[in-house]
Design a protein around this motif. Structure first.
Motif, PDB file in Angstrom:
ATOM      1  N   LEU A  58       0.821  -1.210   0.000  1.00 33.75           N
ATOM      2  CA  LEU A  58       0.000   0.000   0.000  1.00 33.75           C
ATOM      3  C   LEU A  58       0.856   1.261   0.000  1.00 33.75           C
ATOM      4  N   PHE A  59       1.928   1.249   0.816  1.00 33.03           N
ATOM      5  CA  PHE A  59       2.777   2.428   0.903  1.00 33.03           C
ATOM      6  C   PHE A  59       3.828   2.481  -0.213  1.00 33.03           C
ATOM      7  N   SER A  60       4.307   1.322  -0.660  1.00 33.53           N
ATOM      8  CA  SER A  60       5.436   1.305  -1.601  1.00 33.53           C
ATOM      9  C   SER A  60       5.017   1.376  -3.069  1.00 33.53           C
ATOM     10  N   SER A  61       3.734   1.237  -3.354  1.00 33.90           N
ATOM     11  CA  SER A  61       3.294   1.184  -4.754  1.00 33.90           C
ATOM     12  C   SER A  61       3.434   2.527  -5.468  1.00 33.90           C
ATOM     13  N   PHE A  62       3.473   3.634  -4.702  1.00 37.61           N
ATOM     14  CA  PHE A  62       3.632   4.961  -5.285  1.00 37.61           C
ATOM     15  C   PHE A  62       4.671   5.745  -4.489  1.00 37.61           C
ATOM     16  N   THR A  63       5.484   6.508  -5.198  1.00 34.47           N
ATOM     17  CA  THR A  63       6.533   7.303  -4.541  1.00 34.47           C
ATOM     18  C   THR A  63       5.945   8.281  -3.529  1.00 34.47           C
ATOM     19  N   LYS A  64       4.821   8.889  -3.882  1.00 33.57           N
ATOM     20  CA  LYS A  64       4.191   9.865  -3.003  1.00 33.57           C
ATOM     21  C   LYS A  64       3.747   9.214  -1.693  1.00 33.57           C
ATOM     22  N   VAL A  88      -6.121   7.554   4.757  1.00 32.49           N
ATOM     23  CA  VAL A  88      -7.554   7.458   4.457  1.00 32.49           C
ATOM     24  C   VAL A  88      -8.133   8.854   4.229  1.00 32.49           C
ATOM     25  N   GLU A  89      -7.729   9.803   5.078  1.00 31.68           N
ATOM     26  CA  GLU A  89      -8.267  11.155   4.994  1.00 31.68           C
ATOM     27  C   GLU A  89      -7.756  11.912   3.772  1.00 31.68           C
ATOM     28  N   SER A  90      -6.517  11.603   3.366  1.00 31.25           N
ATOM     29  CA  SER A  90      -5.901  12.388   2.295  1.00 31.25           C
ATOM     30  C   SER A  90      -6.095  11.788   0.905  1.00 31.25           C
ATOM     31  N   ASN A  91      -6.585  10.549   0.820  1.00 30.39           N
ATOM     32  CA  ASN A  91      -6.718   9.894  -0.479  1.00 30.39           C
ATOM     33  C   ASN A  91      -8.170   9.945  -0.949  1.00 30.39           C
ATOM     34  N   GLU A  92      -8.354  10.164  -2.234  1.00 28.38           N
ATOM     35  CA  GLU A  92      -9.709  10.291  -2.771  1.00 28.38           C
ATOM     36  C   GLU A  92     -10.188   9.032  -3.484  1.00 28.38           C
ATOM     37  N   ASP A  93      -9.309   8.064  -3.680  1.00 29.77           N
ATOM     38  CA  ASP A  93      -9.684   6.819  -4.364  1.00 29.77           C
ATOM     39  C   ASP A  93     -10.504   5.956  -3.400  1.00 29.77           C
ATOM     40  N   PRO A  94     -11.774   5.644  -3.716  1.00 25.98           N
ATOM     41  CA  PRO A  94     -12.624   4.859  -2.800  1.00 25.98           C
ATOM     42  C   PRO A  94     -12.046   3.489  -2.473  1.00 25.98           C
ATOM     43  N   LYS A  95     -11.435   2.849  -3.466  1.00 26.37           N
ATOM     44  CA  LYS A  95     -10.857   1.517  -3.237  1.00 26.37           C
ATOM     45  C   LYS A  95      -9.690   1.584  -2.261  1.00 26.37           C
ATOM     46  N   VAL A  96      -8.825   2.569  -2.452  1.00 26.31           N
ATOM     47  CA  VAL A  96      -7.673   2.733  -1.559  1.00 26.31           C
ATOM     48  C   VAL A  96      -8.139   3.107  -0.156  1.00 26.31           C
ATOM     49  N   LYS A  97      -9.119   3.997  -0.061  1.00 23.02           N
ATOM     50  CA  LYS A  97      -9.645   4.409   1.248  1.00 23.02           C
ATOM     51  C   LYS A  97     -10.208   3.223   2.009  1.00 23.02           C
ATOM     52  N   SER A 108      -9.553  -0.560   6.377  1.00 20.50           N
ATOM     53  CA  SER A 108      -9.696  -1.940   6.857  1.00 20.50           C
ATOM     54  C   SER A 108      -8.416  -2.413   7.542  1.00 20.50           C
ATOM     55  N   LEU A 109      -7.256  -2.090   6.944  1.00 22.50           N
ATOM     56  CA  LEU A 109      -5.973  -2.483   7.540  1.00 22.50           C
ATOM     57  C   LEU A 109      -5.755  -1.785   8.883  1.00 22.50           C
ATOM     58  N   ALA A 110      -6.095  -0.500   8.941  1.00 17.76           N
ATOM     59  CA  ALA A 110      -5.844   0.279  10.155  1.00 17.76           C
ATOM     60  C   ALA A 110      -6.751  -0.139  11.303  1.00 17.76           C
ATOM     61  N   ILE A 111      -8.022  -0.392  11.009  1.00 18.58           N
ATOM     62  CA  ILE A 111      -9.001  -0.655  12.066  1.00 18.58           C
ATOM     63  C   ILE A 111      -9.186  -2.139  12.340  1.00 18.58           C
ATOM     64  N   HIS A 112      -9.331  -2.924  11.293  1.00 21.19           N
ATOM     65  CA  HIS A 112      -9.663  -4.332  11.478  1.00 21.19           C
ATOM     66  C   HIS A 112      -8.448  -5.247  11.616  1.00 21.19           C
ATOM     67  N   GLU A 113      -7.260  -4.735  11.326  1.00 21.73           N
ATOM     68  CA  GLU A 113      -6.057  -5.561  11.477  1.00 21.73           C
ATOM     69  C   GLU A 113      -5.142  -5.013  12.570  1.00 21.73           C
ATOM     70  N   LEU A 114      -4.689  -3.779  12.428  1.00 18.96           N
ATOM     71  CA  LEU A 114      -3.731  -3.226  13.391  1.00 18.96           C
ATOM     72  C   LEU A 114      -4.363  -2.861  14.725  1.00 18.96           C
ATOM     73  N   GLN A 115      -5.670  -2.997  14.846  1.00 15.26           N
ATOM     74  CA  GLN A 115      -6.324  -2.848  16.145  1.00 15.26           C
ATOM     75  C   GLN A 115      -6.952  -4.156  16.586  1.00 15.26           C
ATOM     76  N   ASN A 116      -6.567  -5.239  15.919  1.00 15.83           N
ATOM     77  CA  ASN A 116      -7.100  -6.559  16.229  1.00 15.83           C
ATOM     78  C   ASN A 116      -6.108  -7.312  17.105  1.00 15.83           C
ATOM     79  N   PHE A 117      -6.553  -7.755  18.274  1.00 16.09           N
ATOM     80  CA  PHE A 117      -5.624  -8.401  19.215  1.00 16.09           C
ATOM     81  C   PHE A 117      -5.010  -9.667  18.639  1.00 16.09           C
ATOM     82  N   GLU A 118      -5.782 -10.444  17.902  1.00 17.06           N
ATOM     83  CA  GLU A 118      -5.254 -11.688  17.336  1.00 17.06           C
ATOM     84  C   GLU A 118      -4.094 -11.408  16.378  1.00 17.06           C
TER      85      GLU A 118
END
Length: 290
Positions: A149-155, A202-211, A216-226
């Motif tokens: 997600l982060f490495s696919s674009f230089t920006k 999420v706040e700075s990107n306008e692409d619905p798919k990327v958002k 999902s990664l931020a909330i459902h994975e990195l806040q998931n205890f498992e």
């Protein structure tokens, strides 16, 4: 080809042809030819290892690989009867007992005993262990998704570097599974910062798919205890395996030391589930999940 420009290699080959050294041949990956030999020209014999060349092989059948290996030895004027050992990765076309490359070489020279690559065997065991567990496959899928997600674009990569000051994320290696520890460690040690970076994205990107994917990664994975607890387990396991794997590949490694290392790793894995060393990290990651 290398020996034409390398005087050190010329000298090694001269000693091999003069029977001053014994040698072992290995091939693996893109059919690279490596010579491991005992140099007894001095008072104290030493084991040395040198890469000779890459062999271009379009046909990877057992017969063709064996023929190419034999042709390569003839080309550099080394007698296959002088081989005292052979070692490959553990692919079936290289190491299967009855109809593979090592068997064909053994038929030409019964003293060319086959030794499976210890580090590669450990890598295969780890790979199979992960692939037989759907939760493990999913876990490493998330690790790779965050990196991609982060490495696919230089920006986006600059956005990550500006928001996460510390260890840089790395992609998952498909050939050295134990090196996944270098992909897990940055996320494990910087979970909160990476989660915040994802939410900012999420706040700075306008692409619905990327958002959607980022949220999902931020909330459902990195806040998931498992998932957070899985990072602790996998980091400990991969760190231990990586250390043993690197030791197995050192030039000075011998069979007794290799056995001790593998037995120590086995006991480590057996005792991990009984250990209370994980409790402090478990509590810290649980607080992060909240």
């Amino acid at each position: 080809m290398v020996c034409e420009f390398d005087p050190v290699m010329q000298e090694h080959l001269r000693r091999a042809k003069a029977r001053e050294i014994q040698y072992t041949c290995k091939s693996g990956g893109a059919m690279s030819l490596i010579m491991r030999f005992v140099d007894n020209s001095e008072n104290l014999p030493t084991v040395q290892e040198h890469w000779l060349e890459f062999l271009k092989v379009d046909d990877t059948t057992r017969l063709r690989l064996a023929i190419e290996l034999q042709k390569a030895l003839i080309k550099i004027d080394l007698d296959i009867d002088d081989i005292r050992g052979q070692e490959y990765d553990n692919g079936s076309n290289m190491s299967e007992k009855h109809k593979d490359v090592q068997r064909r070489v053994y038929e030409m020279n019964p003293r060319a005993f086959y030794t499976p690559c210890g580090a590669y065997s450990l890598n295969l065991a780890l790979c199979d262990m992960v692939n037989c567990c759907s939760k493990a496959v999913s876990f490493f899928g998330v690790i790779q998704c965050i990196y991609r997600l982060f490495s696919s674009f230089t920006k986006r990569w600059k956005f990550f570097k500006d928001n996460v000051q510390g260890l840089t994320m790395k992609p998952l290696s498909q050939t050295r599974w134990e090196s996944h520890v270098e992909s897990v460690k940055p996320i494990m040690e910087q979970t909160a910062q990476i989660r915040d970076a994802l939410l900012d994205l999420v706040e700075s990107n306008e692409d619905p798919k990327v958002k959607s994917e980022t949220e999902s990664l931020a909330i459902h994975e990195l806040q998931n205890f498992e998932f957070l607890f899985g990072m602790i387990i996998w980091h400990r396991l991969l760190h231990a395996v990586n250390i043993v794997s690197k030791f197995l590949q050192t030039e000075s490694m011998d069979i007794d030391h290799a056995i001790d290392l593998l037995q120590g790793l086995f006991h480590f894995l057996k005792n991990t589930e009984k250990s209370d060393l994980l409790l402090p990290k478990m509590k810290r990651q649980k607080r992060q999940a909240k």
